[in-house]
Write a protein that holds these residues in place. Structure first.
Motif, mmCIF file in Angstrom:
data_model
loop_
_atom_site.group_PDB
_atom_site.id
_atom_site.type_symbol
_atom_site.label_atom_id
_atom_site.label_comp_id
_atom_site.label_asym_id
_atom_site.label_seq_id
_atom_site.Cartn_x
_atom_site.Cartn_y
_atom_site.Cartn_z
ATOM 1 N N PRO A 282 -14.394 -0.319 -7.933
ATOM 2 C CA PRO A 282 -14.680 1.025 -7.422
ATOM 3 C C PRO A 282 -13.455 1.940 -7.588
ATOM 4 C CG PRO A 282 -15.393 -0.637 -5.836
ATOM 5 C CD PRO A 282 -14.626 -1.358 -6.916
ATOM 6 N N ASP A 283 -13.711 3.213 -7.816
ATOM 7 C CA ASP A 283 -12.622 4.187 -7.958
ATOM 8 C C ASP A 283 -11.689 4.105 -6.754
ATOM 9 O OD1 ASP A 283 -13.587 5.102 -10.350
ATOM 10 O OD2 ASP A 283 -14.533 6.894 -9.512
ATOM 11 N N GLY A 284 -10.394 4.183 -7.031
ATOM 12 C CA GLY A 284 -9.410 4.218 -5.962
ATOM 13 C C GLY A 284 -9.047 2.862 -5.378
ATOM 14 N N THR A 285 -9.567 1.777 -5.960
ATOM 15 C CA THR A 285 -9.249 0.443 -5.432
ATOM 16 C C THR A 285 -7.756 0.178 -5.570
ATOM 17 O OG1 THR A 285 -11.435 -0.447 -6.010
ATOM 18 C CG2 THR A 285 -9.666 -2.049 -5.661
ATOM 19 N N ARG A 286 -7.147 -0.245 -4.471
ATOM 20 C CA ARG A 286 -5.736 -0.642 -4.484
ATOM 21 C C ARG A 286 -5.703 -2.170 -4.545
ATOM 22 N NH1 ARG A 286 -2.447 3.441 -0.813
ATOM 23 N NH2 ARG A 286 -3.793 5.244 -0.981
ATOM 24 N N ILE A 287 -4.752 -2.706 -5.312
ATOM 25 C CA ILE A 287 -4.698 -4.153 -5.531
ATOM 26 C C ILE A 287 -3.392 -4.710 -4.976
ATOM 27 C CG2 ILE A 287 -4.763 -5.979 -7.271
ATOM 28 C CD1 ILE A 287 -6.297 -3.949 -9.076
ATOM 29 N N PHE A 288 -3.520 -5.792 -4.194
ATOM 30 C CA PHE A 288 -2.367 -6.436 -3.569
ATOM 31 C C PHE A 288 -2.458 -7.945 -3.779
ATOM 32 C CE2 PHE A 288 -2.913 -2.435 -1.422
ATOM 33 C CZ PHE A 288 -1.620 -1.974 -1.243
ATOM 34 N N ASP A 289 -1.316 -8.614 -3.699
ATOM 35 C CA ASP A 289 -1.296 -10.064 -3.897
ATOM 36 C C ASP A 289 -2.056 -10.810 -2.805
ATOM 37 O OD1 ASP A 289 0.068 -9.990 -6.291
ATOM 38 O OD2 ASP A 289 2.029 -10.283 -5.379
ATOM 39 N N ASN A 290 -1.968 -10.321 -1.569
ATOM 40 C CA ASN A 290 -2.593 -11.033 -0.445
ATOM 41 C C ASN A 290 -2.687 -10.099 0.763
ATOM 42 O OD1 ASN A 290 0.060 -10.974 0.651
ATOM 43 N ND2 ASN A 290 0.525 -12.905 -0.381
#
Length: 185
Positions: free
Chosen positions: A166-174
């Motif tokens: 989805p637009d604007g998804t932020r991705i982090f390790d955990n």
């Protein structure tokens, strides 16, 4: 519910399997199989102690499939709440979908029924509320009701990261990295 102004609580909605605890393609069926991801319990406690309301929205089709029963699920959720409490925080609400994929319910993610239940419980709008998941359906369910999508690379997250998000998804390790981000901003 906290009052308006400076003490206003913020809400975060977390998926369970793959975000808080290790996931399993064979389902997490018992307390013995419920293994927290390193740092996740502490992350929930840190958010809670900083004034965040922590809700969990989880599909648990293993119930419908007969892999475990409500008592087994309650033991896992009790353990989650006890461990977070042991770190000085709390899980404010856990909502789960007990249905299978063919049951045509409103609550199984990617549908948004669990999220509406959470909004109703807290009497809070979901616009801009962070939803943390490791699968596309977690994010889609939240985005459909205005939540801000956060993908973690734990669980199925590394595979999900390769899909159209989805637009604007932020991705982090955990989850710990999500908590760091939210508490720093």
């Amino acid at each position: 519910m906290a009052g308006a102004g400076k003490g206003m609580d913020k809400l975060i909605i977390l998926d369970r399997d793959g975000v808080i605890n290790e996931d399993s393609d064979a389902y997490v069926k018992s307390l013995d199989e419920w293994i927290p991801i390193p740092g996740s319990i502490e992350a929930i406690a840190r958010l809670s102690k900083a004034g965040w309301l922590v809700a969990v929205a989880t599909n648990q089709s293993g119930l419908a499939r007969g892999f475990f029963d409500h008592d087994d699920l309650q033991l896992m959720h009790d353990a989650l709440q006890q461990r977070v409490a042991g770190q000085g925080g709390r899980v404010d609400l856990i909502r789960f979908c007990p249905h299978g994929p063919d049951d045509l319910c409103d609550c199984r993610k990617p549908r948004s029924g669990l999220f509406r239940q959470i909004a109703e419980h807290f009497c809070l709008p979901l616009e801009g509320v962070p939803v943390v998941g490791d699968s596309l359906r977690d994010l889609e369910a939240g985005v459909a009701v205005g939540c801000e999508p956060f993908l973690v690379r734990t669980g199925k997250g590394s595979q999900t990261e390769l899909k159209a998000l989805p637009d604007g998804t932020r991705i982090f390790d955990n989850l710990a990295a999500v908590a760091d981000h939210l508490l720093d901003n």
